[in-house]
Design an enzyme around this catalytic site. Sequence first.
Site, mmCIF file in Angstrom:
data_model
loop_
_atom_site.group_PDB
_atom_site.id
_atom_site.type_symbol
_atom_site.label_atom_id
_atom_site.label_comp_id
_atom_site.label_asym_id
_atom_site.label_seq_id
_atom_site.Cartn_x
_atom_site.Cartn_y
_atom_site.Cartn_z
ATOM 1 N N HIS A 104 -6.102 -9.711 0.710
ATOM 2 C CA HIS A 104 -7.592 -10.181 0.674
ATOM 3 C C HIS A 104 -8.284 -10.208 1.938
ATOM 4 C CE1 HIS A 104 -10.780 -12.021 -1.528
ATOM 5 N NE2 HIS A 104 -10.311 -13.463 -1.621
ATOM 6 N N ASP A 159 -13.789 -4.687 4.016
ATOM 7 C CA ASP A 159 -13.206 -5.039 5.401
ATOM 8 C C ASP A 159 -12.944 -3.769 6.250
ATOM 9 O OD1 ASP A 159 -12.769 -7.678 4.876
ATOM 10 O OD2 ASP A 159 -11.287 -7.076 3.254
HETATM 11 N N1 CMX Z 1 -3.096 2.056 1.086
HETATM 12 C C1 CMX Z 1 -1.683 2.330 0.647
HETATM 13 N N2 CMX Z 1 -1.194 1.955 -0.549
HETATM 14 C C2 CMX Z 1 -2.157 1.370 -1.422
HETATM 15 C C3 CMX Z 1 -3.444 1.099 -0.996
HETATM 16 C C4 CMX Z 1 -3.723 1.157 0.479
HETATM 17 N N3 CMX Z 1 -4.966 1.027 0.861
HETATM 18 N N4 CMX Z 1 -4.030 0.568 -2.065
HETATM 19 C C5 CMX Z 1 -3.194 0.464 -3.032
HETATM 20 N N5 CMX Z 1 -2.262 1.122 -2.837
HETATM 21 C C6 CMX Z 1 -0.748 1.048 -3.234
HETATM 22 C C7 CMX Z 1 -0.542 -0.199 -4.077
HETATM 23 O O1 CMX Z 1 0.389 -0.829 -2.895
HETATM 24 C C8 CMX Z 1 0.453 0.005 -5.266
HETATM 25 O O2 CMX Z 1 1.466 0.647 -4.669
HETATM 26 P P1 CMX Z 1 3.130 0.181 -5.518
HETATM 27 O O3 CMX Z 1 3.026 0.628 -6.966
HETATM 28 O O4 CMX Z 1 3.832 0.993 -4.791
HETATM 29 O O5 CMX Z 1 3.004 -1.277 -5.379
HETATM 30 C C9 CMX Z 1 -0.380 1.251 -5.887
HETATM 31 O O6 CMX Z 1 -1.024 1.967 -4.612
HETATM 32 C C10 CMX Z 1 -1.178 0.810 -7.057
HETATM 33 O O7 CMX Z 1 -2.182 -0.173 -6.348
HETATM 34 P P2 CMX Z 1 -3.565 -0.106 -7.202
HETATM 35 O O8 CMX Z 1 -3.395 -0.565 -8.482
HETATM 36 O O9 CMX Z 1 -4.586 0.696 -6.685
HETATM 37 O O10 CMX Z 1 -4.214 -1.623 -6.074
HETATM 38 P P3 CMX Z 1 -4.185 -3.247 -6.382
HETATM 39 O O11 CMX Z 1 -5.105 -3.645 -7.477
HETATM 40 O O12 CMX Z 1 -2.876 -3.491 -6.858
HETATM 41 O O13 CMX Z 1 -4.175 -3.780 -5.008
HETATM 42 C C11 CMX Z 1 -5.461 -4.041 -2.930
HETATM 43 C C12 CMX Z 1 -5.665 -4.010 -4.418
HETATM 44 C C13 CMX Z 1 -6.845 -4.407 -2.331
HETATM 45 C C14 CMX Z 1 -4.559 -5.115 -2.760
HETATM 46 C C15 CMX Z 1 -4.857 -2.624 -2.466
HETATM 47 O O14 CMX Z 1 -5.558 -1.531 -2.390
HETATM 48 C C16 CMX Z 1 -4.507 -3.096 -1.006
HETATM 49 O O15 CMX Z 1 -3.427 -3.327 -0.808
HETATM 50 N N6 CMX Z 1 -5.470 -2.643 0.048
HETATM 51 C C17 CMX Z 1 -5.102 -2.694 1.403
HETATM 52 C C18 CMX Z 1 -5.619 -4.116 1.698
HETATM 53 C C19 CMX Z 1 -7.010 -4.409 1.703
HETATM 54 O O16 CMX Z 1 -7.865 -3.693 2.185
HETATM 55 N N7 CMX Z 1 -7.427 -5.547 1.016
HETATM 56 C C20 CMX Z 1 -8.746 -6.014 1.171
HETATM 57 C C21 CMX Z 1 -9.403 -6.006 -0.349
HETATM 58 C C22 CMX Z 1 -10.763 -6.482 -0.264
HETATM 59 C C23 CMX Z 1 -10.726 -8.018 -0.032
HETATM 60 O O17 CMX Z 1 -10.468 -8.776 -0.927
HETATM 61 O O18 CMX Z 1 -11.365 -8.484 1.104
#
Ligand code: CMX
Length: 441
Positions: free
Chosen positions: A271, A373
């Site tokens: 987050h 971010d």
């Molecule tokens: N890099 C690598 N892998 C990623 C990714 C990224 N930026 N974003 C998603 N994925 C992966 C997930 O880890 C998940 O992998 P697994 O199935 O192996 O566990 C898969 O793709 C599916 O995930 P998703 O459904 O696309 O994404 P979620 O809704 O589960 O998660 C989020 C969303 C933001 C947690 C995720 O995209 C992430 O970890 N991003 C990087 C961290 C980040 O930038 N967070 C900030 C978000 C904004 C905020 O709240 O400030």
Amino acid sequence: MEQFKLKFKEQADKLGGEIKIMLQEHGNTVIGETTLAQIYQGMRGMTALVTETSLLDAQDGIRFKRRTIPELRAQLPKAKGGNEPLPEALFYLMLIGEIPTDKDVENLSAMLQRRSHVPAYVFDAMEALPEETHPMTQFVVGVMALQNESVFAKRYADGFNKKDYWEATLEDTLNLIARLPHIAAFVYRRKYKGSKIVQPDGMLDWAANFAHMLGYDNEEFKELMRLYMVIHSDHEGGNVSAHATHLVGSALSDPYLSYAAGMNGLAGPLHGLANQEVIKWIFEMQKELKTDAPTSEQIAEYVKKTLSEGKVVPGYGHAVLRQTDPRFTAQMEFGKKHMPNDPLVNTVWRIYETVPPILQGLGKVKNPWPNVDAHSGALLVHYGMKEYEYYTVLFAVSRSLGVLSSLCWDRALGMPLERPKSVTTAAVKRWLNKEVEHLGD
Ligand code: CMX
């Protein structure tokens, strides 16, 4: 009672009346189905909350009273000589539901100024922590120390009518928002500037005064803070910080307790902490590649290495958004206007060209585009704020505007204790095997 409070109460009574009628007529209307996958996988796409302050569209991004980020930047009042919207104006919009006049915003800024005194014991509590303590921990300790000032908690202890909850919540909200920049600036000056505290300037607006207390008097940095405080303020109700604030508040925990709970969620790397992780990741990339201007090919290789180590690419992806975050775009526009040749900012833009196709290629990432971010840190570094561990505190100060406005709505609308049903996997198996009629029996 202050005019601002009366105006909010008027809006809340009107909406409360409409909700009552709506529930009488449509209370049993089914709004969707819940799948087994949803309850195991973070409740994605499950509509289960009401949040009045903003609404997130997967394509267009966040909207406040149906206004997008570009519309807000155009329509909200600005500081004299400034071009970015004033965060106080957005706070007004979230509570009163209309764009304020310049005078309304001036009054609100002055009201916050009057409430901004932080008692010395709050700083003493933060001082008791080792200096290396993470800035978010120091910040939340400051908020928790300040909880002693809660009007809601005092009135509740004395025994007060539930009809008055909204007023005490709004009172705490105004006091807390007024004081947070002081607590946040203290953390920064203590940890990074040898405790040389900068006194507030009562002539400045909320965000500019925060910039000033951080020690940044550059007019452009003040503009950046106004934009930053607006775009990070709210992202509807289901994100971790908003949901945690709402959940804890539903137990009638006062705004200090509720906000602190939300900010502990904001401090998680998936987050709000992602803003520090982005810059940390870029600095590490620069160090490893021995250049401050990596090429697209070099970035692509580094991204693949990050993924191969089982890490996420920070700043990319989102649980709801399915396009480039308009909050990223707003910061990109700020960068193009004020620092088009900055190497780090240009690296952020090159990462933007490089990362999405790689994430798309994984076949599992639902949103390969940047979130808020991915950009924020590079703009801060440009003005000299390189201490990336601090960045989430800026996010937290901004987020107070949204989550505390929501808490005022919760109290004014008489939202009840939140208590969804949970089940065990053994119960799920029994239900799937038709051993029981209802899931949870
Ligand atoms: N890099 C690598 N892998 C990623 C990714 C990224 N930026 N974003 C998603 N994925 C992966 C997930 O880890 C998940 O992998 P697994 O199935 O192996 O566990 C898969 O793709 C599916 O995930 P998703 O459904 O696309 O994404 P979620 O809704 O589960 O998660 C989020 C969303 C933001 C947690 C995720 O995209 C992430 O970890 N991003 C990087 C961290 C980040 O930038 N967070 C900030 C978000 C904004 C905020 O709240 O400030």
